[in-house]
Scaffold this motif. Structure first.
Motif, mmCIF file in Angstrom:
data_model
loop_
_atom_site.group_PDB
_atom_site.id
_atom_site.type_symbol
_atom_site.label_atom_id
_atom_site.label_comp_id
_atom_site.label_asym_id
_atom_site.label_seq_id
_atom_site.Cartn_x
_atom_site.Cartn_y
_atom_site.Cartn_z
ATOM 1 N N TYR A 195 0.846 -1.187 0.000
ATOM 2 C CA TYR A 195 0.000 0.000 0.000
ATOM 3 C C TYR A 195 0.881 1.237 0.000
ATOM 4 C CZ TYR A 195 -4.361 -2.439 0.791
ATOM 5 O OH TYR A 195 -5.469 -3.207 0.640
ATOM 6 N N GLU A 251 -15.559 5.607 -3.697
ATOM 7 C CA GLU A 251 -14.996 4.498 -2.928
ATOM 8 C C GLU A 251 -16.077 3.506 -2.461
ATOM 9 O OE1 GLU A 251 -11.756 3.591 -2.176
ATOM 10 O OE2 GLU A 251 -12.688 1.886 -1.176
ATOM 11 N N ASN A 289 -6.758 -3.206 -5.811
ATOM 12 C CA ASN A 289 -7.977 -2.540 -5.313
ATOM 13 C C ASN A 289 -8.320 -1.232 -6.042
ATOM 14 O OD1 ASN A 289 -7.738 -4.687 -3.655
ATOM 15 N ND2 ASN A 289 -7.176 -3.551 -1.840
ATOM 16 N N SER A 290 -8.377 -0.112 -5.303
ATOM 17 C CA SER A 290 -8.784 1.157 -5.940
ATOM 18 C C SER A 290 -7.929 1.470 -7.157
ATOM 19 C CB SER A 290 -8.614 2.334 -4.979
ATOM 20 O OG SER A 290 -9.449 2.245 -3.884
ATOM 21 N N HIS A 334 -7.176 13.616 -5.216
ATOM 22 C CA HIS A 334 -7.435 12.585 -4.210
ATOM 23 C C HIS A 334 -7.021 13.124 -2.838
ATOM 24 C CE1 HIS A 334 -8.125 8.676 -2.602
ATOM 25 N NE2 HIS A 334 -6.883 8.229 -2.595
ATOM 26 N N ASP A 354 -5.702 11.760 -0.293
ATOM 27 C CA ASP A 354 -4.802 10.838 0.405
ATOM 28 C C ASP A 354 -3.365 11.196 0.026
ATOM 29 O OD1 ASP A 354 -3.844 8.735 1.889
ATOM 30 O OD2 ASP A 354 -5.011 7.189 0.876
ATOM 31 N N PHE A 405 0.309 6.871 -1.995
ATOM 32 C CA PHE A 405 -0.568 5.718 -1.809
ATOM 33 C C PHE A 405 -0.847 5.071 -3.155
ATOM 34 C CE2 PHE A 405 -3.730 2.927 -0.351
ATOM 35 C CZ PHE A 405 -3.686 2.893 1.025
ATOM 36 N N TRP A 406 -0.670 3.757 -3.200
ATOM 37 C CA TRP A 406 -0.769 2.981 -4.441
ATOM 38 C C TRP A 406 0.197 3.494 -5.512
ATOM 39 C CZ3 TRP A 406 -2.128 -1.630 -3.949
ATOM 40 C CH2 TRP A 406 -3.271 -2.042 -3.265
ATOM 41 N N ARG A 449 0.515 6.291 -6.775
ATOM 42 C CA ARG A 449 -0.161 7.114 -7.791
ATOM 43 C C ARG A 449 0.727 8.241 -8.297
ATOM 44 N NH1 ARG A 449 -4.744 6.239 -4.056
ATOM 45 N NH2 ARG A 449 -6.389 5.130 -5.165
ATOM 46 N N LEU A 461 -12.801 9.048 -0.798
ATOM 47 C CA LEU A 461 -12.073 8.237 0.188
ATOM 48 C C LEU A 461 -12.882 7.855 1.432
ATOM 49 C CD1 LEU A 461 -9.211 7.129 0.732
ATOM 50 C CD2 LEU A 461 -8.638 9.313 1.770
ATOM 51 N N HIS A 465 -14.604 4.340 2.714
ATOM 52 C CA HIS A 465 -13.703 3.173 2.705
ATOM 53 C C HIS A 465 -14.009 2.337 3.942
ATOM 54 C CE1 HIS A 465 -9.918 0.932 2.850
ATOM 55 N NE2 HIS A 465 -9.764 1.257 1.572
ATOM 56 N N HIS A 524 -14.933 -0.842 -6.383
ATOM 57 C CA HIS A 524 -15.011 -2.265 -6.044
ATOM 58 C C HIS A 524 -16.037 -2.415 -4.943
ATOM 59 C CE1 HIS A 524 -12.795 -1.036 -2.529
ATOM 60 N NE2 HIS A 524 -11.852 -0.520 -3.294
HETATM 61 C C1 GP9 Z 1 -6.452 5.037 -0.895
HETATM 62 C C2 GP9 Z 1 -7.764 4.709 -1.472
HETATM 63 C C3 GP9 Z 1 -8.383 3.471 -0.908
HETATM 64 O O1 GP9 Z 1 -5.809 6.102 -1.504
HETATM 65 O O2 GP9 Z 1 -7.729 4.697 -2.842
HETATM 66 O O3 GP9 Z 1 -7.693 2.359 -1.260
HETATM 67 P P1 GP9 Z 1 -8.258 0.868 -1.371
HETATM 68 O O4 GP9 Z 1 -7.942 0.209 -0.071
HETATM 69 O O5 GP9 Z 1 -9.722 0.880 -1.592
HETATM 70 O O6 GP9 Z 1 -7.519 0.305 -2.489
#
Ligand code: GP9
Ligand code: MN
Length: 473
Positions: free
Chosen positions: A53, A126, A167-168, A214, A216, A220-221, A223, A280, A283, A343
């Motif tokens: 993550y 989300e 995931n996202s 975003h 966050d 994260f991920w 991005r 977000l 979640h 998702h």
């Molecule tokens: C985090 C958000 C949520 O930036 O995109 O992540 P997820 O756990 O759903 O992949």
């Protein structure tokens, strides 16, 4: 005694000399093998290495050395460009040229090019699922904003998420690039630098500003590394928002503050623009503080499902405020709004709660067909009458379809179909954190993968790993 002494001293000195390096090797080996990533590899759970993550979470899971090891592994894997054989290239090009598993419609759903030149606001909501749309809890609408968009716009009622372990971020990959995620690990972490053929790039070629938002951390991920490869000129992450501490909720910035401040950022963008907004707050674990709850979910209060409803309602409410503001500013005439779910958020463990709320039993098959789809809603003043499509479709189909509506040329690496002009024979879901490996037919029967489904996933994987080198000699 002398003998013993002599013997001891004779024996101990060389053994010590021999043992020291040996002991050092053993200690180092034990240390190395005890590193979580390495032990997982030894235990056959090596693919978990590729689940990452943020750097922070790696730090807590694997420690400083493990974290470094993973970064190196990921860096080295993503540096290796897969060489494709002539046969592999042919196989890929054949699959890309065919319109497999889709039949042409007699008439397109919307006039091709209908939205040409308009701004495009893509809102990835989300954990939003289709089964809440148009529904009530305790006599109140769960998603009043989305319900209004559905009533006046185009909506797909059987649009499925196809995310795997990313995931996202997989949803972003699917929706913008029409590529399936890698079978293992996070595509965004493993292949951040490849030259993704993306919807954002196509819009850019038409003179659009391309921006992502975003609430966050940018990392994260991964991005912040991937978005430039996907053609986004600018990524506004949590650092671009104000009073973040005051507005912290769940994983990051509250959607209330996110939407409120994104309006101001949008005002500054040169038009036309494509803006990707990733929400977000809704979640998992769906915990909205008592004083911020905007719906009384009655009997479902304090249950998993009730918490989910509260979360979804919260984001839906502030999405409504956001759209109202854009409307007041006169931006909606020139803007197409697309909302989709990334998702699922409600899983089989909560099925009994859903059954109770619904007042009916849900079979396993119904759960898969009716309770795993996510919304795909299109809203525009150009849509003169509502259109509700029940054909099965997937996130993979989004970019080719949007290209048609915006009058952009086809992208030859798209693995999805233009559902404006085609109807899928089926849609397939992937095994991942939020999904199971199933095929849902146009007749809504659930079946298992056929060789063609595996082949499509393999082609996606090879396209990404070879940096889209399938056309070279
Ligand atoms: C985090 C958000 C949520 O930036 O995109 O992540 P997820 O756990 O759903 O992949
Ligand atoms: Mn998500």
């Amino acid at each position: 005694m002398l003998y013993e002494k002599r013997n001891t001293s004779y024996a101990s000195a060389p053994v010590n000399r021999r043992l020291k390096p040996f002991a050092a090797v053993v200690v180092l080996a034990v240390l190395f093998l005890s590193l979580k990533p390495i032990s997982m590899q030894v235990n056959g759970k090596g693919h978990l290495l590729l689940k990452k993550y943020t750097s922070d979470s790696h730090l807590s899971n694997y420690g400083v050395i493990g974290h470094q090891a993973i970064d190196w592994i990921e860096f080295l894997t993503s540096q290796q460009v897969l060489e494709l054989s002539a046969d592999e290239k042919e196989e890929i090009n054949e699959l890309l040229a065919s319109e497999d598993r889709a039949v042409p419609r007699e008439d397109p759903l919307l006039m091709p090019g209908l939205f040409e030149g308009k701004n495009l606001l893509m809102i990835q909501f989300e954990s939003l699922q289709q089964f809440v749309i148009g529904q009530e809890v305790n006599g109140q609408e769960i998603t009043p904003t989305l319900n209004r968009l559905v009533e006046s716009g185009l909506s797909f009622e059987n649009y499925y998420p196809q995310t795997a372990e990313g995931n996202s971020s997989d949803a972003e990959l699917l929706v913008f690039n029409s590529l399936y995620p890698l079978k293992e690990g996070s595509t965004f972490f493993r292949y951040p630098m490849v030259d993704y053929p993306s919807l954002a790039k196509d819009f850019k070629e038409e003179g659009y500003t391309t921006t992502a938002f975003h609430g966050d951390e940018g990392t994260f991920w991964n991005r912040d590394a991937v978005y430039p490869s996907m053609g986004f000129d600018r990524y506004y992450d949590i650092d671009d928002y104000e009073d973040v501490e005051e507005h912290a909720l769940g994983m990051g910035l509250s959607d209330e503050a996110f939407f409120e401040q994104t309006v101001n950022h949008l005002q500054e963008l040169p038009k036309p623009y494509v803006a990707s907004l990733i929400t977000l707050t809704s979640h998992t674990p769906f915990l909205i503080p008592e004083d911020e709850k905007l719906i009384n979910t009655g009997e479902t209060k304090h249950t998993s499902l009730g918490n989910y409803f509260e979360s979804i309602h919260y984001t839906d409410h502030y999405l409504g405020e956001f759209l109202k503001k854009l409307e007041e500013e006169g931006q909606m005439e020139d803007t197409v709004v697309v909302v989709y779910g990334d998702h699922n958020g409600v899983f089989k463990e909560t099925k009994s709660e859903v059954e109770q709320w619904n007042g009916r039993a849900i079979t396993e098959e119904q759960w898969r067909t009716d309770f795993t789809s996510v919304p795909f809603i299109v809203s525009s003043t150009d849509l003169k009458k509502p259109l509700h499509v029940t054909d099965v479709a997937g996130q993979i189909d989004t970019a080719p379809t949007l290209r048609d509506w915006f009058g952009l040329p086809d992208e030859t690496t798209a693995l999805g179909h233009n559902i404006n002009r085609f109807m899928n024979e089926d849609v397939f879901l992937l095994r991942g954190d939020y999904g199971e490996r199933i095929v849902i037919g146009q007749d809504r029967k659930v079946t298992d993968y056929q060789p063609g489904h595996f082949e499509t996933l393999e082609v996606s994987e090879r396209l990404i790993k070879s940096n889209f080198n399938h056309l070279s000699e």
